[in-house]
Write a protein that holds these residues in place. Sequence first.
Motif, mmCIF file in Angstrom:
data_model
loop_
_atom_site.group_PDB
_atom_site.id
_atom_site.type_symbol
_atom_site.label_atom_id
_atom_site.label_comp_id
_atom_site.label_asym_id
_atom_site.label_seq_id
_atom_site.Cartn_x
_atom_site.Cartn_y
_atom_site.Cartn_z
ATOM 1 N N ASP A 1 8.801 -7.725 -6.586
ATOM 2 C CA ASP A 1 8.160 -7.031 -7.784
ATOM 3 C C ASP A 1 7.726 -5.488 -7.233
ATOM 4 O OD1 ASP A 1 6.553 -6.701 -9.959
ATOM 5 O OD2 ASP A 1 4.653 -7.342 -8.829
ATOM 6 N N MET A 2 7.808 -4.848 -8.191
ATOM 7 C CA MET A 2 7.166 -3.384 -7.902
ATOM 8 C C MET A 2 6.361 -2.762 -8.766
ATOM 9 S SD MET A 2 10.848 -1.054 -6.911
ATOM 10 C CE MET A 2 9.729 0.345 -6.211
ATOM 11 N N VAL A 3 5.220 -2.267 -8.356
ATOM 12 C CA VAL A 3 4.323 -1.941 -9.366
ATOM 13 C C VAL A 3 4.384 -0.248 -9.303
ATOM 14 C CG1 VAL A 3 2.637 -3.767 -9.125
ATOM 15 C CG2 VAL A 3 2.393 -1.978 -7.471
ATOM 16 N N LYS A 4 3.658 0.232 -10.413
ATOM 17 C CA LYS A 4 3.846 1.767 -10.623
ATOM 18 C C LYS A 4 2.245 2.376 -10.020
ATOM 19 C CE LYS A 4 6.878 2.125 -14.594
ATOM 20 N NZ LYS A 4 6.956 2.589 -15.924
ATOM 21 N N ASN A 5 1.422 1.533 -9.998
ATOM 22 C CA ASN A 5 0.089 1.939 -9.354
ATOM 23 C C ASN A 5 -0.010 1.434 -7.860
ATOM 24 O OD1 ASN A 5 -1.957 3.431 -10.000
ATOM 25 N ND2 ASN A 5 -3.093 2.346 -11.250
ATOM 26 N N PHE A 6 0.123 2.102 -6.898
ATOM 27 C CA PHE A 6 -0.321 1.730 -5.701
ATOM 28 C C PHE A 6 -0.987 2.727 -4.942
ATOM 29 C CE2 PHE A 6 4.093 3.061 -5.736
ATOM 30 C CZ PHE A 6 4.057 4.093 -4.507
ATOM 31 N N PRO A 7 -1.663 2.159 -3.914
ATOM 32 C CA PRO A 7 -2.643 3.276 -3.152
ATOM 33 C C PRO A 7 -1.823 4.483 -2.745
ATOM 34 C CG PRO A 7 -3.041 0.911 -2.437
ATOM 35 C CD PRO A 7 -1.902 0.935 -3.186
ATOM 36 N N GLU A 8 -0.767 4.524 -2.135
ATOM 37 C CA GLU A 8 -0.282 5.687 -1.681
ATOM 38 C C GLU A 8 0.852 6.467 -2.483
ATOM 39 O OE1 GLU A 8 0.727 5.471 2.708
ATOM 40 O OE2 GLU A 8 -1.209 4.286 2.895
ATOM 41 N N ARG A 9 0.765 6.080 -3.935
ATOM 42 C CA ARG A 9 1.883 6.695 -4.570
ATOM 43 C C ARG A 9 1.858 8.219 -4.746
ATOM 44 N NH1 ARG A 9 -2.192 4.968 -7.384
ATOM 45 N NH2 ARG A 9 -3.273 6.183 -9.081
ATOM 46 N N GLU A 10 0.836 8.849 -4.619
ATOM 47 C CA GLU A 10 0.855 10.523 -4.693
ATOM 48 C C GLU A 10 1.329 11.115 -3.328
ATOM 49 O OE1 GLU A 10 -0.430 11.846 -7.473
ATOM 50 O OE2 GLU A 10 -0.522 10.111 -8.424
ATOM 51 N N GLU B 1 0.844 -1.133 0.012
ATOM 52 C CA GLU B 1 0.030 -0.061 0.169
ATOM 53 C C GLU B 1 1.006 1.259 -0.116
ATOM 54 O OE1 GLU B 1 -2.537 -0.194 3.231
ATOM 55 O OE2 GLU B 1 -3.811 -1.916 2.728
ATOM 56 N N GLU B 2 1.875 1.266 0.762
ATOM 57 C CA GLU B 2 2.710 2.368 0.840
ATOM 58 C C GLU B 2 4.025 2.615 -0.173
ATOM 59 O OE1 GLU B 2 4.157 2.775 5.030
ATOM 60 O OE2 GLU B 2 2.082 2.636 5.942
ATOM 61 N N ALA B 3 4.097 1.626 -0.608
ATOM 62 C CA ALA B 3 5.495 1.497 -1.630
ATOM 63 C C ALA B 3 5.440 0.940 -2.877
ATOM 64 C CB ALA B 3 6.634 1.010 -0.851
ATOM 65 N N GLY B 4 4.229 0.007 -3.196
ATOM 66 C CA GLY B 4 4.004 -0.760 -4.334
ATOM 67 C C GLY B 4 5.137 -2.052 -4.367
ATOM 68 N N VAL B 5 5.372 -2.246 -3.246
ATOM 69 C CA VAL B 5 6.364 -3.660 -3.408
ATOM 70 C C VAL B 5 5.550 -4.845 -3.011
ATOM 71 C CG1 VAL B 5 8.499 -2.140 -3.217
ATOM 72 C CG2 VAL B 5 7.372 -3.170 -1.282
ATOM 73 N N ARG B 6 6.233 -6.037 -3.630
ATOM 74 C CA ARG B 6 5.401 -7.426 -3.217
ATOM 75 C C ARG B 6 7.094 -7.980 -3.116
ATOM 76 N NH1 ARG B 6 1.302 -6.654 -7.426
ATOM 77 N NH2 ARG B 6 -0.392 -6.191 -6.100
#
Length: 169
Positions: A114-123, A73-78
């Motif tokens: 894995d890292m995603v660009k679209n995650f809840p707290e990205r902004e 949620e905070e960093a987009g990592v799994r």
Amino acid sequence: MNLLTRLASDVCLMLRRPPRQQYAALCYRRKKKTGQVDVLLLTSRDTGRWVIPKGWPMEGKKADAVAAQEAFEEAGVRGKVETEQFGFFDYEKKLRNGVNVLCRVQVHLLEVTDMVKNFPERESRTLEWVSPQEASLRVNEPELKELFLSFGKQMAQTQQPPVQKTATL
């Protein structure tokens, strides 16, 4: 210490609430070419200081699962999260109502796959990969600094090439 001072100190200790529990992920990755390990830091939403992903307990989830959820949620990592805690640190959190509470944060290692660009707290956060030593310089909490240094030492020992044994004839 006079009796009145001691009594006041004892009363304060008795009235102090135990720390509130939180769970965190110390996220790391190993560079394929060099074997060097980097850790992930992110900024807090309120003060912009450097932190690791952390959050409150979630009903029905174990500590390591909460740490992994917060990392996403905070960093987009799994990645692969350790079930055993790596350590803990304490800090003071200012709640929305203005009250400061002591929090004890149980830290789990999470190897990022894995890292995603679209995650809840990205902004609302800035992310940066740094060495464990650099991370220890950036964070405010003394015990978290020590966790980064300890982690860096531990990982340095595991990435050294094996010692070649030679036979003597």
